[in-house]
Scaffold this motif. Structure first.
Motif, mmCIF file in Angstrom:
data_model
loop_
_atom_site.group_PDB
_atom_site.id
_atom_site.type_symbol
_atom_site.label_atom_id
_atom_site.label_comp_id
_atom_site.label_asym_id
_atom_site.label_seq_id
_atom_site.Cartn_x
_atom_site.Cartn_y
_atom_site.Cartn_z
ATOM 1 N N MET A 1 0.839 -1.177 0.000
ATOM 2 C CA MET A 1 0.000 0.000 0.000
ATOM 3 C C MET A 1 0.886 1.244 0.000
ATOM 4 S SD MET A 1 -3.103 0.900 2.546
ATOM 5 C CE MET A 1 -2.449 2.001 3.768
ATOM 6 N N LYS A 2 0.566 2.171 -0.858
ATOM 7 C CA LYS A 2 1.341 3.395 -0.994
ATOM 8 C C LYS A 2 0.994 4.367 0.137
ATOM 9 C CE LYS A 2 2.340 7.104 -4.173
ATOM 10 N NZ LYS A 2 2.004 7.754 -5.410
ATOM 11 N N ILE A 3 2.029 4.928 0.740
ATOM 12 C CA ILE A 3 1.831 5.905 1.802
ATOM 13 C C ILE A 3 1.643 7.274 1.145
ATOM 14 C CG2 ILE A 3 2.887 7.038 3.781
ATOM 15 C CD1 ILE A 3 4.370 4.436 4.332
ATOM 16 N N GLN A 4 0.555 7.936 1.478
ATOM 17 C CA GLN A 4 0.224 9.232 0.899
ATOM 18 C C GLN A 4 0.913 10.354 1.667
ATOM 19 O OE1 GLN A 4 -1.725 9.548 -1.882
ATOM 20 N NE2 GLN A 4 -1.767 7.324 -1.929
ATOM 21 N N LYS A 5 1.061 11.489 1.016
ATOM 22 C CA LYS A 5 1.625 12.672 1.665
ATOM 23 C C LYS A 5 0.735 13.054 2.843
ATOM 24 C CE LYS A 5 3.305 16.267 -0.779
ATOM 25 N NZ LYS A 5 3.348 17.570 -1.480
ATOM 26 N N GLY A 6 1.373 13.309 3.989
ATOM 27 C CA GLY A 6 0.636 13.674 5.187
ATOM 28 C C GLY A 6 0.413 12.511 6.132
ATOM 29 N N GLU A 7 0.777 11.300 5.721
ATOM 30 C CA GLU A 7 0.646 10.129 6.575
ATOM 31 C C GLU A 7 1.986 9.826 7.243
ATOM 32 O OE1 GLU A 7 -0.788 6.892 4.198
ATOM 33 O OE2 GLU A 7 -2.727 7.839 3.853
ATOM 34 N N PRO A 8 1.958 9.169 8.405
ATOM 35 C CA PRO A 8 3.228 8.827 9.060
ATOM 36 C C PRO A 8 4.023 7.844 8.218
ATOM 37 C CG PRO A 8 1.377 7.828 10.207
ATOM 38 C CD PRO A 8 0.807 8.718 9.162
ATOM 39 N N GLY A 9 5.329 8.049 8.151
ATOM 40 C CA GLY A 9 6.198 7.193 7.359
ATOM 41 C C GLY A 9 6.405 7.674 5.939
ATOM 42 N N TYR A 10 5.793 8.801 5.569
ATOM 43 C CA TYR A 10 5.885 9.307 4.195
ATOM 44 C C TYR A 10 7.318 9.648 3.810
ATOM 45 C CZ TYR A 10 5.252 12.393 0.182
ATOM 46 O OH TYR A 10 5.344 12.978 -1.051
ATOM 47 N N VAL A 11 8.042 10.342 4.689
ATOM 48 C CA VAL A 11 9.414 10.754 4.369
ATOM 49 C C VAL A 11 10.296 9.523 4.184
ATOM 50 C CG1 VAL A 11 11.457 11.930 5.282
ATOM 51 C CG2 VAL A 11 9.226 13.018 5.459
ATOM 52 N N LYS A 12 10.160 8.554 5.059
ATOM 53 C CA LYS A 12 10.956 7.326 4.958
ATOM 54 C C LYS A 12 10.645 6.589 3.658
ATOM 55 C CE LYS A 12 12.016 3.087 7.448
ATOM 56 N NZ LYS A 12 11.716 2.267 8.603
ATOM 57 N N ALA A 13 9.375 6.486 3.309
ATOM 58 C CA ALA A 13 8.970 5.800 2.076
ATOM 59 C C ALA A 13 9.519 6.518 0.847
ATOM 60 C CB ALA A 13 7.448 5.700 2.003
ATOM 61 N N ARG A 14 9.502 7.835 0.870
ATOM 62 C CA ARG A 14 10.040 8.597 -0.266
ATOM 63 C C ARG A 14 11.542 8.393 -0.412
ATOM 64 N NH1 ARG A 14 6.707 10.878 -4.032
ATOM 65 N NH2 ARG A 14 8.037 12.667 -4.246
ATOM 66 N N LYS A 15 12.255 8.390 0.715
ATOM 67 C CA LYS A 15 13.700 8.162 0.651
ATOM 68 C C LYS A 15 14.009 6.795 0.063
ATOM 69 C CE LYS A 15 14.846 9.398 4.961
ATOM 70 N NZ LYS A 15 15.680 9.767 6.110
ATOM 71 N N ILE A 16 13.264 5.778 0.482
ATOM 72 C CA ILE A 16 13.486 4.425 -0.041
ATOM 73 C C ILE A 16 13.177 4.385 -1.536
ATOM 74 C CG2 ILE A 16 12.605 2.052 0.020
ATOM 75 C CD1 ILE A 16 12.256 2.474 3.086
ATOM 76 N N LYS A 17 12.066 4.997 -1.926
ATOM 77 C CA LYS A 17 11.674 5.013 -3.340
ATOM 78 C C LYS A 17 12.738 5.692 -4.198
ATOM 79 C CE LYS A 17 8.435 7.073 -6.531
ATOM 80 N NZ LYS A 17 7.499 8.134 -6.733
ATOM 81 N N PHE A 18 13.214 6.862 -3.758
ATOM 82 C CA PHE A 18 14.207 7.589 -4.541
ATOM 83 C C PHE A 18 15.542 6.853 -4.583
ATOM 84 C CE2 PHE A 18 11.764 11.665 -3.451
ATOM 85 C CZ PHE A 18 11.017 11.573 -4.607
ATOM 86 N N PHE A 19 15.933 6.211 -3.479
ATOM 87 C CA PHE A 19 17.193 5.468 -3.461
ATOM 88 C C PHE A 19 17.144 4.286 -4.419
ATOM 89 C CE2 PHE A 19 19.866 2.019 -1.861
ATOM 90 C CZ PHE A 19 21.104 2.638 -1.951
ATOM 91 N N ILE A 20 16.066 3.505 -4.338
ATOM 92 C CA ILE A 20 15.931 2.340 -5.219
ATOM 93 C C ILE A 20 15.840 2.785 -6.679
ATOM 94 C CG2 ILE A 20 14.378 0.447 -5.875
ATOM 95 C CD1 ILE A 20 13.812 0.110 -2.859
ATOM 96 N N GLY A 21 15.086 3.859 -6.926
ATOM 97 C CA GLY A 21 14.955 4.373 -8.294
ATOM 98 C C GLY A 21 16.285 4.840 -8.856
ATOM 99 N N ALA A 22 17.052 5.592 -8.057
ATOM 100 C CA ALA A 22 18.353 6.081 -8.514
ATOM 101 C C ALA A 22 19.300 4.922 -8.768
ATOM 102 C CB ALA A 22 18.947 7.054 -7.497
ATOM 103 N N ALA A 23 19.329 3.946 -7.860
ATOM 104 C CA ALA A 23 20.216 2.792 -8.025
ATOM 105 C C ALA A 23 19.854 2.008 -9.289
ATOM 106 C CB ALA A 23 20.142 1.894 -6.797
ATOM 107 N N ALA A 24 18.563 1.795 -9.515
ATOM 108 C CA ALA A 24 18.120 1.046 -10.695
ATOM 109 C C ALA A 24 18.454 1.797 -11.982
ATOM 110 C CB ALA A 24 16.626 0.777 -10.615
ATOM 111 N N GLU A 25 18.222 3.090 -11.992
ATOM 112 C CA GLU A 25 18.491 3.856 -13.206
ATOM 113 C C GLU A 25 19.983 3.941 -13.502
ATOM 114 O OE1 GLU A 25 16.330 7.544 -13.348
ATOM 115 O OE2 GLU A 25 14.441 6.539 -12.908
ATOM 116 N N PHE A 26 20.810 4.098 -12.484
ATOM 117 C CA PHE A 26 22.247 4.109 -12.723
ATOM 118 C C PHE A 26 22.745 2.727 -13.129
ATOM 119 C CE2 PHE A 26 22.496 8.232 -10.432
ATOM 120 C CZ PHE A 26 23.179 8.927 -11.423
#
Length: 191
Positions: A1-26
Protein backbone atom coordinates in the motif's frame (compact mmCIF):
# COMPACT_ATOMS: atom_id res chain seq x y z
CA UNK A 1 0.00 0.00 0.00
CA UNK A 2 1.34 3.39 -0.99
CA UNK A 3 1.83 5.91 1.80
CA UNK A 4 0.22 9.23 0.90
CA UNK A 5 1.62 12.67 1.66
CA UNK A 6 0.64 13.67 5.19
CA UNK A 7 0.65 10.13 6.57
CA UNK A 8 3.23 8.83 9.06
CA UNK A 9 6.20 7.19 7.36
CA UNK A 10 5.89 9.31 4.20
CA UNK A 11 9.41 10.75 4.37
CA UNK A 12 10.96 7.33 4.96
CA UNK A 13 8.97 5.80 2.08
CA UNK A 14 10.04 8.60 -0.27
CA UNK A 15 13.70 8.16 0.65
CA UNK A 16 13.49 4.43 -0.04
CA UNK A 17 11.67 5.01 -3.34
CA UNK A 18 14.21 7.59 -4.54
CA UNK A 19 17.19 5.47 -3.46
CA UNK A 20 15.93 2.34 -5.22
CA UNK A 21 14.96 4.37 -8.29
CA UNK A 22 18.35 6.08 -8.51
CA UNK A 23 20.22 2.79 -8.03
CA UNK A 24 18.12 1.05 -10.70
CA UNK A 25 18.49 3.86 -13.21
CA UNK A 26 22.25 4.11 -12.72
CA UNK A 27 22.48 0.30 -13.05
CA UNK A 28 20.71 0.58 -16.41
CA UNK A 29 23.12 3.32 -17.50
CA UNK A 30 26.13 1.19 -16.55
CA UNK A 31 24.61 -1.85 -18.27
CA UNK A 32 24.13 0.15 -21.49
CA UNK A 33 27.73 1.34 -21.48
CA UNK A 34 29.05 -2.19 -20.84
CA UNK A 35 26.72 -3.72 -23.44
CA UNK A 36 27.78 -1.19 -26.06
CA UNK A 37 31.47 -1.75 -25.35
CA UNK A 38 31.12 -5.55 -25.45
CA UNK A 39 29.10 -5.45 -28.71
CA UNK A 40 31.22 -2.94 -30.65
CA UNK A 41 34.62 -3.06 -28.99
CA UNK A 42 34.81 0.69 -28.43
CA UNK A 43 32.94 3.28 -26.41
CA UNK A 44 31.74 5.33 -29.41
CA UNK A 45 28.40 3.68 -30.13
CA UNK A 46 24.64 4.11 -29.94
CA UNK A 47 24.44 2.41 -26.53
CA UNK A 48 26.76 5.03 -25.03
CA UNK A 49 24.49 7.77 -26.36
CA UNK A 50 21.51 6.03 -24.75
CA UNK A 51 23.46 5.74 -21.49
CA UNK A 52 24.30 9.46 -21.50
CA UNK A 53 20.65 10.35 -22.10
CA UNK A 54 19.67 7.89 -19.36
CA UNK A 55 21.89 9.79 -16.89
CA UNK A 56 19.40 12.68 -16.79
CA UNK A 57 16.50 10.85 -15.09
CA UNK A 58 18.96 8.90 -12.92
CA UNK A 59 20.59 12.13 -11.73
CA UNK A 60 17.16 13.68 -11.08
CA UNK A 61 16.20 10.71 -8.89
CA UNK A 62 19.53 10.94 -7.04
CA UNK A 63 19.02 14.66 -6.40
CA UNK A 64 15.56 13.98 -4.98
CA UNK A 65 17.05 11.30 -2.69
CA UNK A 66 19.77 13.70 -1.50
CA UNK A 67 17.14 16.40 -0.90
CA UNK A 68 15.07 14.11 1.34
CA UNK A 69 18.05 12.52 3.11
CA UNK A 70 18.35 14.89 6.12
CA UNK A 71 14.69 14.55 7.12
CA UNK A 72 13.07 11.82 9.21
CA UNK A 73 9.59 10.40 9.68
CA UNK A 74 7.81 10.70 13.00
CA UNK A 75 8.70 7.96 15.46
CA UNK A 76 6.03 5.20 15.67
CA UNK A 77 5.69 5.58 19.45
CA UNK A 78 4.89 9.29 19.11
CA UNK A 79 2.46 8.57 16.28
CA UNK A 80 0.58 6.01 18.39
CA UNK A 81 0.51 8.36 21.39
CA UNK A 82 -0.86 11.25 19.31
CA UNK A 83 -3.52 9.00 17.77
CA UNK A 84 -4.51 7.83 21.25
CA UNK A 85 -4.59 11.29 22.89
CA UNK A 86 -6.19 13.22 19.99
CA UNK A 87 -8.37 10.90 17.90
CA UNK A 88 -10.91 13.57 16.92
CA UNK A 89 -8.43 16.04 15.43
CA UNK A 90 -7.39 16.30 11.80
CA UNK A 91 -3.71 15.37 11.62
CA UNK A 92 -0.90 15.84 9.11
CA UNK A 93 2.37 13.91 9.57
CA UNK A 94 5.89 14.00 8.10
CA UNK A 95 5.96 17.46 6.62
CA UNK A 96 8.94 19.18 5.04
CA UNK A 97 7.54 22.66 4.56
CA UNK A 98 9.27 24.73 1.92
CA UNK A 99 9.08 28.44 2.64
CA UNK A 100 10.42 31.36 0.66
CA UNK A 101 13.89 31.17 2.17
CA UNK A 102 14.02 28.03 4.29
CA UNK A 103 13.06 24.36 4.46
CA UNK A 104 11.31 23.55 7.74
CA UNK A 105 10.65 19.93 8.79
CA UNK A 106 7.61 19.41 11.04
CA UNK A 107 6.77 16.00 12.49
CA UNK A 108 3.04 16.54 12.97
CA UNK A 109 0.34 19.21 12.81
CA UNK A 110 -3.08 18.83 14.40
CA UNK A 111 -5.97 20.95 13.15
CA UNK A 112 -9.16 21.85 14.98
CA UNK A 113 -11.47 24.56 13.67
CA UNK A 114 -9.45 27.80 14.12
CA UNK A 115 -6.33 26.26 15.67
CA UNK A 116 -3.31 24.59 14.11
CA UNK A 117 -0.79 23.11 16.54
CA UNK A 118 2.42 21.33 15.59
CA UNK A 119 5.50 19.54 16.84
CA UNK A 120 8.98 19.50 15.36
CA UNK A 121 11.80 17.42 16.79
CA UNK A 122 14.39 19.07 14.54
CA UNK A 123 16.42 21.62 16.52
CA UNK A 124 17.28 23.55 13.34
CA UNK A 125 13.63 24.32 12.66
CA UNK A 126 12.66 27.78 13.90
CA UNK A 127 9.23 27.21 15.45
CA UNK A 128 8.32 30.90 15.30
CA UNK A 129 9.17 31.10 11.58
CA UNK A 130 7.15 27.99 10.78
CA UNK A 131 4.17 29.29 12.72
CA UNK A 132 4.38 32.70 11.06
CA UNK A 133 4.81 31.18 7.60
CA UNK A 134 1.82 28.84 7.96
CA UNK A 135 -0.39 31.59 9.40
CA UNK A 136 0.53 33.93 6.52
CA UNK A 137 -0.01 31.19 3.93
CA UNK A 138 -3.46 30.40 5.35
CA UNK A 139 -4.31 34.12 5.48
CA UNK A 140 -3.30 34.51 1.82
CA UNK A 141 -5.74 31.70 0.99
CA UNK A 142 -8.63 33.50 2.73
CA UNK A 143 -8.50 31.42 5.91
CA UNK A 144 -8.29 34.11 8.53
CA UNK A 145 -8.39 34.20 12.33
CA UNK A 146 -6.43 30.97 12.67
CA UNK A 147 -4.01 30.44 15.54
CA UNK A 148 -0.83 28.57 14.57
CA UNK A 149 1.68 27.35 17.15
CA UNK A 150 4.58 24.93 16.59
CA UNK A 151 6.38 23.40 19.58
CA UNK A 152 9.85 21.93 20.06
CA UNK A 153 8.73 20.43 23.37
CA UNK A 154 6.81 17.21 22.68
CA UNK A 155 5.12 17.17 26.10
CA UNK A 156 3.78 20.71 25.66
CA UNK A 157 2.54 19.83 22.17
CA UNK A 158 0.82 16.67 23.39
CA UNK A 159 -0.89 18.55 26.23
CA UNK A 160 -2.13 21.18 23.75
CA UNK A 161 -3.35 18.51 21.31
CA UNK A 162 -5.14 16.68 24.10
CA UNK A 163 -6.81 19.94 25.16
CA UNK A 164 -7.91 20.61 21.59
CA UNK A 165 -9.33 17.09 21.42
CA UNK A 166 -11.28 17.68 24.66
CA UNK A 167 -12.77 20.85 23.17
CA UNK A 168 -13.78 18.85 20.08
CA UNK A 169 -15.62 16.30 22.26
CA UNK A 170 -17.68 19.10 23.81
CA UNK A 171 -18.34 21.09 20.61
CA UNK A 172 -18.76 18.08 18.29
CA UNK A 173 -18.80 20.17 15.14
CA UNK A 174 -20.02 18.03 12.28
CA UNK A 175 -18.59 20.13 9.44
CA UNK A 176 -14.92 19.29 8.93
CA UNK A 177 -14.55 20.88 5.47
CA UNK A 178 -12.57 23.83 6.84
CA UNK A 179 -10.09 21.48 8.55
CA UNK A 180 -9.68 19.42 5.38
CA UNK A 181 -9.06 22.61 3.39
CA UNK A 182 -6.40 23.74 5.89
CA UNK A 183 -4.81 20.28 5.73
CA UNK A 184 -4.75 20.34 1.93
CA UNK A 185 -3.20 23.82 1.83
CA UNK A 186 -0.50 22.75 4.29
CA UNK A 187 0.25 19.68 2.18
CA UNK A 188 0.78 21.87 -0.88
CA UNK A 189 3.65 23.64 0.90
CA UNK A 190 5.38 20.37 1.77
CA UNK A 191 7.66 18.29 -0.45
Amino acid sequence: MKIQKGEPGYVKARKIKFFIGAAAEFAIVIALVVLGYVKTGNRMNFFTVLAVVGCLPAAKMLVEFITMMPYKSIEPEKYREIEEKAPLLTKVYDLVITGNDKVMPVDVLVISDHTVCGYTGNEKTDDVKVSRYLKEMLHNNRLEKITVKVFHDYTAFLARAEGMNNVMTVEQSGDRRRERKIRQLILTTSI
